[in-house]
Scaffold this motif. Structure first.
Motif, PDB file in Angstrom:
ATOM      1  N   HIS A   1      45.898  46.381  25.075  1.00 55.64           N
ATOM      2  CA  HIS A   1      46.528  46.394  23.747  1.00 55.64           C
ATOM      3  C   HIS A   1      46.068  47.576  22.890  1.00 55.64           C
ATOM      4  CE1 HIS A   1      42.587  44.763  22.669  1.00 55.64           C
ATOM      5  NE2 HIS A   1      42.854  45.122  21.423  1.00 55.64           N
ATOM      6  N   LEU A   2      44.963  48.213  23.278  1.00 54.19           N
ATOM      7  CA  LEU A   2      44.401  49.285  22.451  1.00 54.19           C
ATOM      8  C   LEU A   2      45.344  50.481  22.331  1.00 54.19           C
ATOM      9  CD1 LEU A   2      40.720  49.425  23.807  1.00 54.19           C
ATOM     10  CD2 LEU A   2      41.460  48.449  21.612  1.00 54.19           C
ATOM     11  N   HIS A   3      45.395  51.041  21.133  1.00 54.81           N
ATOM     12  CA  HIS A   3      46.053  52.334  20.904  1.00 54.81           C
ATOM     13  C   HIS A   3      44.939  53.380  20.946  1.00 54.81           C
ATOM     14  CE1 HIS A   3      50.145  51.100  19.224  1.00 54.81           C
ATOM     15  NE2 HIS A   3      49.553  49.981  19.610  1.00 54.81           N
ATOM     16  N   VAL A   4      44.949  54.215  21.981  1.00 55.86           N
ATOM     17  CA  VAL A   4      43.846  55.138  22.221  1.00 55.86           C
ATOM     18  C   VAL A   4      44.264  56.569  21.890  1.00 55.86           C
ATOM     19  CG1 VAL A   4      42.399  56.174  24.036  1.00 55.86           C
ATOM     20  CG2 VAL A   4      42.709  53.701  23.958  1.00 55.86           C
ATOM     21  N   THR A   5      43.419  57.250  21.141  1.00 51.45           N
ATOM     22  CA  THR A   5      43.578  58.680  20.860  1.00 51.45           C
ATOM     23  C   THR A   5      42.374  59.396  21.449  1.00 51.45           C
ATOM     24  OG1 THR A   5      44.814  58.290  18.824  1.00 51.45           O
ATOM     25  CG2 THR A   5      43.716  60.426  19.034  1.00 51.45           C
ATOM     26  N   ILE A   6      42.640  60.449  22.217  1.00 53.85           N
ATOM     27  CA  ILE A   6      41.570  61.245  22.814  1.00 53.85           C
ATOM     28  C   ILE A   6      41.668  62.669  22.301  1.00 53.85           C
ATOM     29  CG2 ILE A   6      40.686  62.230  24.975  1.00 53.85           C
ATOM     30  CD1 ILE A   6      41.579  59.678  26.407  1.00 53.85           C
ATOM     31  N   VAL A   7      40.550  63.207  21.841  1.00 51.69           N
ATOM     32  CA  VAL A   7      40.504  64.613  21.430  1.00 51.69           C
ATOM     33  C   VAL A   7      39.451  65.319  22.267  1.00 51.69           C
ATOM     34  CG1 VAL A   7      38.952  64.074  19.484  1.00 51.69           C
ATOM     35  CG2 VAL A   7      40.205  66.229  19.503  1.00 51.69           C
TER      36      VAL A   7
ATOM     37  N   ASN B   1      50.675  53.977  24.888  1.00 52.48           N
ATOM     38  CA  ASN B   1      49.926  54.101  23.621  1.00 52.48           C
ATOM     39  C   ASN B   1      48.606  54.844  23.793  1.00 52.48           C
ATOM     40  OD1 ASN B   1      51.870  52.670  22.015  1.00 52.48           O
ATOM     41  ND2 ASN B   1      51.120  50.773  22.929  1.00 52.48           N
ATOM     42  N   VAL B   2      48.678  55.968  24.524  1.00 52.14           N
ATOM     43  CA  VAL B   2      47.544  56.889  24.630  1.00 52.14           C
ATOM     44  C   VAL B   2      48.014  58.254  24.121  1.00 52.14           C
ATOM     45  CG1 VAL B   2      45.903  58.054  26.165  1.00 52.14           C
ATOM     46  CG2 VAL B   2      46.561  55.687  26.626  1.00 52.14           C
ATOM     47  N   SER B   3      47.353  58.762  23.089  1.00 52.50           N
ATOM     48  CA  SER B   3      47.699  60.070  22.510  1.00 52.50           C
ATOM     49  C   SER B   3      46.583  61.050  22.827  1.00 52.50           C
ATOM     50  CB  SER B   3      47.855  59.953  20.989  1.00 52.50           C
ATOM     51  OG  SER B   3      48.819  58.974  20.665  1.00 52.50           O
ATOM     52  N   LEU B   4      46.963  62.233  23.294  1.00 56.10           N
ATOM     53  CA  LEU B   4      45.988  63.238  23.723  1.00 56.10           C
ATOM     54  C   LEU B   4      46.104  64.489  22.864  1.00 56.10           C
ATOM     55  CD1 LEU B   4      46.730  62.842  27.534  1.00 56.10           C
ATOM     56  CD2 LEU B   4      44.799  61.834  26.300  1.00 56.10           C
ATOM     57  N   TYR B   5      44.969  64.977  22.391  1.00 57.21           N
ATOM     58  CA  TYR B   5      44.957  66.151  21.521  1.00 57.21           C
ATOM     59  C   TYR B   5      43.971  67.191  22.043  1.00 57.21           C
ATOM     60  CZ  TYR B   5      47.403  63.350  17.991  1.00 57.21           C
ATOM     61  OH  TYR B   5      48.313  62.565  17.325  1.00 57.21           O
ATOM     62  N   HIS B   6      44.469  68.411  22.213  1.00 58.42           N
ATOM     63  CA  HIS B   6      43.594  69.536  22.522  1.00 58.42           C
ATOM     64  C   HIS B   6      43.164  70.141  21.194  1.00 58.42           C
ATOM     65  CE1 HIS B   6      43.246  74.011  23.626  1.00 58.42           C
ATOM     66  NE2 HIS B   6      42.108  73.419  23.935  1.00 58.42           N
ATOM     67  N   ASP B   7      41.923  69.871  20.787  1.00 62.67           N
ATOM     68  CA  ASP B   7      41.464  70.300  19.463  1.00 62.67           C
ATOM     69  C   ASP B   7      39.945  70.234  19.402  1.00 62.67           C
ATOM     70  OD1 ASP B   7      41.634  71.186  16.846  1.00 62.67           O
ATOM     71  OD2 ASP B   7      42.891  69.521  16.145  1.00 62.67           O
ATOM     72  N   ARG B   8      39.380  70.947  18.445  1.00 66.07           N
ATOM     73  CA  ARG B   8      37.957  70.820  18.129  1.00 66.07           C
ATOM     74  C   ARG B   8      37.779  69.616  17.218  1.00 66.07           C
ATOM     75  NH1 ARG B   8      34.766  75.714  18.874  1.00 66.07           N
ATOM     76  NH2 ARG B   8      33.103  74.454  17.917  1.00 66.07           N
TER      77      ARG B   8
END
Length: 238
Positions: free
Chosen positions: A93-99, A120-127
Protein backbone atom coordinates in the motif's frame (compact mmCIF):
# COMPACT_ATOMS: atom_id res chain seq x y z
CA UNK A 1 20.00 -16.93 5.18
CA UNK A 2 17.85 -18.99 2.83
CA UNK A 3 14.37 -18.05 1.63
CA UNK A 4 12.51 -20.16 4.20
CA UNK A 5 14.58 -18.67 7.05
CA UNK A 6 13.89 -15.19 5.68
CA UNK A 7 10.16 -15.93 5.56
CA UNK A 8 10.11 -17.46 9.05
CA UNK A 9 12.14 -14.68 10.70
CA UNK A 10 9.84 -12.03 9.22
CA UNK A 11 6.79 -14.00 10.31
CA UNK A 12 8.14 -13.98 13.87
CA UNK A 13 8.08 -10.17 13.61
CA UNK A 14 4.47 -10.19 12.39
CA UNK A 15 5.26 -9.76 8.67
CA UNK A 16 3.65 -12.54 6.62
CA UNK A 17 4.69 -12.86 2.98
CA UNK A 18 2.59 -14.47 0.27
CA UNK A 19 4.11 -16.69 -2.41
CA UNK A 20 3.91 -13.80 -4.90
CA UNK A 21 5.80 -11.50 -2.50
CA UNK A 22 8.48 -14.18 -2.05
CA UNK A 23 8.66 -14.46 -5.84
CA UNK A 24 9.21 -10.68 -6.02
CA UNK A 25 12.14 -10.95 -3.62
CA UNK A 26 13.68 -13.77 -5.65
CA UNK A 27 13.22 -11.82 -8.89
CA UNK A 28 14.75 -8.78 -7.17
CA UNK A 29 17.82 -10.86 -6.30
CA UNK A 30 18.23 -12.11 -9.88
CA UNK A 31 17.87 -8.62 -11.41
CA UNK A 32 20.29 -7.15 -8.86
CA UNK A 33 23.00 -9.72 -9.67
CA UNK A 34 22.39 -9.42 -13.42
CA UNK A 35 22.70 -5.62 -13.42
CA UNK A 36 25.59 -5.68 -10.96
CA UNK A 37 27.72 -7.21 -13.71
CA UNK A 38 27.20 -4.01 -15.76
CA UNK A 39 27.35 -1.42 -12.98
CA UNK A 40 28.54 -1.30 -9.39
CA UNK A 41 25.36 -1.61 -7.31
CA UNK A 42 26.56 -3.78 -4.44
CA UNK A 43 29.62 -5.68 -3.25
CA UNK A 44 27.26 -8.32 -1.81
CA UNK A 45 26.01 -10.79 -4.42
CA UNK A 46 25.88 -14.22 -2.73
CA UNK A 47 22.25 -15.32 -2.40
CA UNK A 48 22.11 -15.82 1.38
CA UNK A 49 24.07 -12.63 2.05
CA UNK A 50 21.76 -10.52 -0.11
CA UNK A 51 18.76 -11.93 1.76
CA UNK A 52 20.28 -11.17 5.16
CA UNK A 53 22.36 -8.02 4.62
CA UNK A 54 20.08 -6.30 2.13
CA UNK A 55 16.53 -7.69 2.22
CA UNK A 56 16.16 -8.62 5.91
CA UNK A 57 18.20 -5.60 6.97
CA UNK A 58 15.95 -3.28 4.95
CA UNK A 59 12.73 -4.74 6.33
CA UNK A 60 14.09 -4.44 9.90
CA UNK A 61 12.81 -0.84 9.97
CA UNK A 62 9.33 -2.39 10.21
CA UNK A 63 10.25 -4.27 13.40
CA UNK A 64 10.12 -0.93 15.24
CA UNK A 65 7.74 1.18 13.13
CA UNK A 66 4.16 0.32 12.14
CA UNK A 67 4.16 0.69 8.36
CA UNK A 68 0.44 -0.05 8.13
CA UNK A 69 -0.19 3.43 9.54
CA UNK A 70 2.15 5.09 6.99
CA UNK A 71 1.16 6.09 3.47
CA UNK A 72 4.03 8.06 1.94
CA UNK A 73 7.71 7.10 2.25
CA UNK A 74 10.74 8.86 0.80
CA UNK A 75 14.03 6.98 0.59
CA UNK A 76 17.10 9.24 0.30
CA UNK A 77 20.11 7.74 -1.46
CA UNK A 78 18.48 4.36 -1.99
CA UNK A 79 21.26 3.00 -4.18
CA UNK A 80 20.00 -0.39 -5.38
CA UNK A 81 16.65 0.20 -3.65
CA UNK A 82 17.44 -0.33 0.02
CA UNK A 83 15.48 -0.08 2.27
CA UNK A 84 12.45 1.17 0.33
CA UNK A 85 11.92 -1.58 -2.27
CA UNK A 86 11.95 -4.48 0.24
CA UNK A 87 9.58 -2.44 2.43
CA UNK A 88 7.33 -1.78 -0.58
CA UNK A 89 7.22 -5.51 -1.38
CA UNK A 90 6.19 -6.27 2.22
CA UNK A 91 3.75 -3.35 2.44
CA UNK A 92 2.28 -2.89 -1.06
CA UNK A 93 0.00 0.00 0.00
CA UNK A 94 2.98 2.33 0.46
CA UNK A 95 3.52 5.25 -1.91
CA UNK A 96 7.30 5.24 -2.28
CA UNK A 97 9.49 8.08 -3.55
CA UNK A 98 13.18 7.41 -4.17
CA UNK A 99 15.77 10.13 -4.73
CA UNK A 100 19.32 9.29 -5.78
CA UNK A 101 22.09 11.43 -7.21
CA UNK A 102 23.33 8.80 -9.67
CA UNK A 103 21.39 8.48 -12.92
CA UNK A 104 22.49 4.88 -13.51
CA UNK A 105 20.92 3.82 -10.21
CA UNK A 106 17.63 5.44 -11.20
CA UNK A 107 17.83 3.57 -14.55
CA UNK A 108 18.27 0.30 -12.63
CA UNK A 109 15.40 1.11 -10.24
CA UNK A 110 13.11 2.02 -13.14
CA UNK A 111 13.74 -1.40 -14.69
CA UNK A 112 13.43 -3.15 -11.33
CA UNK A 113 10.09 -1.61 -10.35
CA UNK A 114 8.65 -2.40 -13.80
CA UNK A 115 9.85 -6.01 -13.64
CA UNK A 116 8.47 -6.49 -10.12
CA UNK A 117 5.14 -4.89 -11.06
CA UNK A 118 5.36 -2.30 -8.29
CA UNK A 119 2.88 0.56 -8.44
CA UNK A 120 3.03 3.99 -6.77
CA UNK A 121 6.82 4.23 -6.89
CA UNK A 122 8.25 7.60 -8.00
CA UNK A 123 11.93 7.89 -8.91
CA UNK A 124 13.93 11.11 -8.96
CA UNK A 125 17.46 11.71 -10.17
CA UNK A 126 18.44 14.60 -7.89
CA UNK A 127 20.69 15.75 -5.07
CA UNK A 128 19.03 15.50 -1.65
CA UNK A 129 19.96 19.14 -0.98
CA UNK A 130 18.04 20.29 -4.10
CA UNK A 131 15.17 17.84 -3.66
CA UNK A 132 14.43 19.06 -0.14
CA UNK A 133 13.85 22.60 -1.39
CA UNK A 134 11.16 21.74 -3.96
CA UNK A 135 7.61 22.98 -3.51
CA UNK A 136 5.19 20.08 -3.10
CA UNK A 137 8.07 17.81 -2.03
CA UNK A 138 9.45 19.64 1.01
CA UNK A 139 7.85 18.57 4.31
CA UNK A 140 5.35 16.33 2.51
CA UNK A 141 6.25 12.77 3.57
CA UNK A 142 4.88 10.73 6.48
CA UNK A 143 8.20 8.92 6.75
CA UNK A 144 11.69 9.40 5.33
CA UNK A 145 14.34 6.68 5.42
CA UNK A 146 18.06 6.49 4.74
CA UNK A 147 20.31 3.47 5.09
CA UNK A 148 24.09 3.78 5.36
CA UNK A 149 24.23 7.00 3.29
CA UNK A 150 26.17 9.40 5.55
CA UNK A 151 26.67 10.19 9.22
CA UNK A 152 23.68 11.29 11.30
CA UNK A 153 24.44 15.03 11.30
CA UNK A 154 24.53 14.99 7.48
CA UNK A 155 21.55 12.65 7.12
CA UNK A 156 19.43 14.96 9.26
CA UNK A 157 20.03 17.82 6.83
CA UNK A 158 19.26 15.59 3.83
CA UNK A 159 16.15 14.00 5.31
CA UNK A 160 14.39 16.14 7.95
CA UNK A 161 13.44 18.89 5.45
CA UNK A 162 11.42 16.23 3.59
CA UNK A 163 9.48 15.00 6.65
CA UNK A 164 6.09 16.59 7.33
CA UNK A 165 5.51 18.07 10.76
CA UNK A 166 4.62 15.23 13.18
CA UNK A 167 6.09 12.77 10.68
CA UNK A 168 9.16 10.62 11.22
CA UNK A 169 12.68 10.03 9.93
CA UNK A 170 14.25 6.59 10.34
CA UNK A 171 18.03 6.37 10.08
CA UNK A 172 19.36 2.84 9.61
CA UNK A 173 22.90 2.66 10.89
CA UNK A 174 25.74 0.30 11.78
CA UNK A 175 27.99 0.20 14.84
CA UNK A 176 29.06 3.86 14.56
CA UNK A 177 25.56 5.10 15.48
CA UNK A 178 26.17 5.95 19.18
CA UNK A 179 29.14 8.23 18.38
CA UNK A 180 27.30 9.79 15.44
CA UNK A 181 24.29 10.56 17.64
CA UNK A 182 26.47 12.40 20.16
CA UNK A 183 28.08 14.47 17.41
CA UNK A 184 24.71 15.07 15.73
CA UNK A 185 22.84 16.58 18.69
CA UNK A 186 23.02 20.12 17.29
CA UNK A 187 21.60 19.02 13.91
CA UNK A 188 18.44 17.60 15.52
CA UNK A 189 17.73 20.87 17.32
CA UNK A 190 18.46 23.08 14.30
CA UNK A 191 16.43 21.01 11.81
CA UNK A 192 13.33 20.27 13.90
CA UNK A 193 13.95 16.67 14.86
CA UNK A 194 13.87 14.87 18.19
CA UNK A 195 15.16 11.33 18.77
CA UNK A 196 12.15 9.31 19.87
CA UNK A 197 14.00 6.04 20.41
CA UNK A 198 17.08 4.09 19.38
CA UNK A 199 16.74 0.37 18.72
CA UNK A 200 19.72 -1.98 18.63
CA UNK A 201 19.91 -5.54 17.27
CA UNK A 202 22.21 -7.92 15.44
CA UNK A 203 21.66 -9.58 12.09
CA UNK A 204 20.52 -13.15 12.87
CA UNK A 205 23.35 -15.09 11.23
CA UNK A 206 26.10 -12.66 10.33
CA UNK A 207 25.73 -10.98 13.76
CA UNK A 208 26.84 -7.49 12.74
CA UNK A 209 25.39 -4.62 14.78
CA UNK A 210 22.48 -2.52 13.57
CA UNK A 211 20.85 0.58 15.00
CA UNK A 212 17.44 1.93 14.00
CA UNK A 213 17.17 5.59 15.00
CA UNK A 214 13.58 6.85 15.07
CA UNK A 215 13.38 10.63 14.87
CA UNK A 216 10.16 12.60 15.26
CA UNK A 217 9.71 15.85 13.31
CA UNK A 218 8.58 18.17 16.09
CA UNK A 219 8.94 21.58 14.40
CA UNK A 220 9.27 22.85 10.84
CA UNK A 221 12.76 22.93 9.33
CA UNK A 222 14.07 26.50 8.82
CA UNK A 223 13.89 27.52 5.15
CA UNK A 224 17.65 27.90 4.78
CA UNK A 225 18.06 24.12 5.11
CA UNK A 226 19.17 22.03 3.36
CA UNK A 227 22.10 24.21 2.36
CA UNK A 228 23.51 24.13 -1.17
CA UNK A 229 24.88 20.83 -2.54
CA UNK A 230 28.06 19.70 -0.84
CA UNK A 231 27.72 21.95 2.21
CA UNK A 232 26.11 19.42 4.60
CA UNK A 233 29.03 17.03 4.06
CA UNK A 234 31.73 19.74 3.98
CA UNK A 235 30.45 21.59 7.03
CA UNK A 236 28.07 19.32 9.03
CA UNK A 237 25.86 20.73 11.78
CA UNK A 238 27.95 19.46 14.68
Amino acid sequence: MNISQFQQLLEEKGITLSSSQLDQFERYYKILVEWNEKMNLTAITEHGEVYEKHFYDSVSAAFFQDFHSIESVCDVGAGAGFPSIPLKICFPHLHVTIVDSLKKRITFLTHLTEELGLENVSLYHDRAEEFGKKAGIRESFDLVTARAVARISVLNEFCLPLVKENGRFIAMKGSSAPDELKNGEKSFKVLGGKVQKIEHFQLPFEQSERYIVLVDKVTKTPKKYPRKPGMPIKSPLE
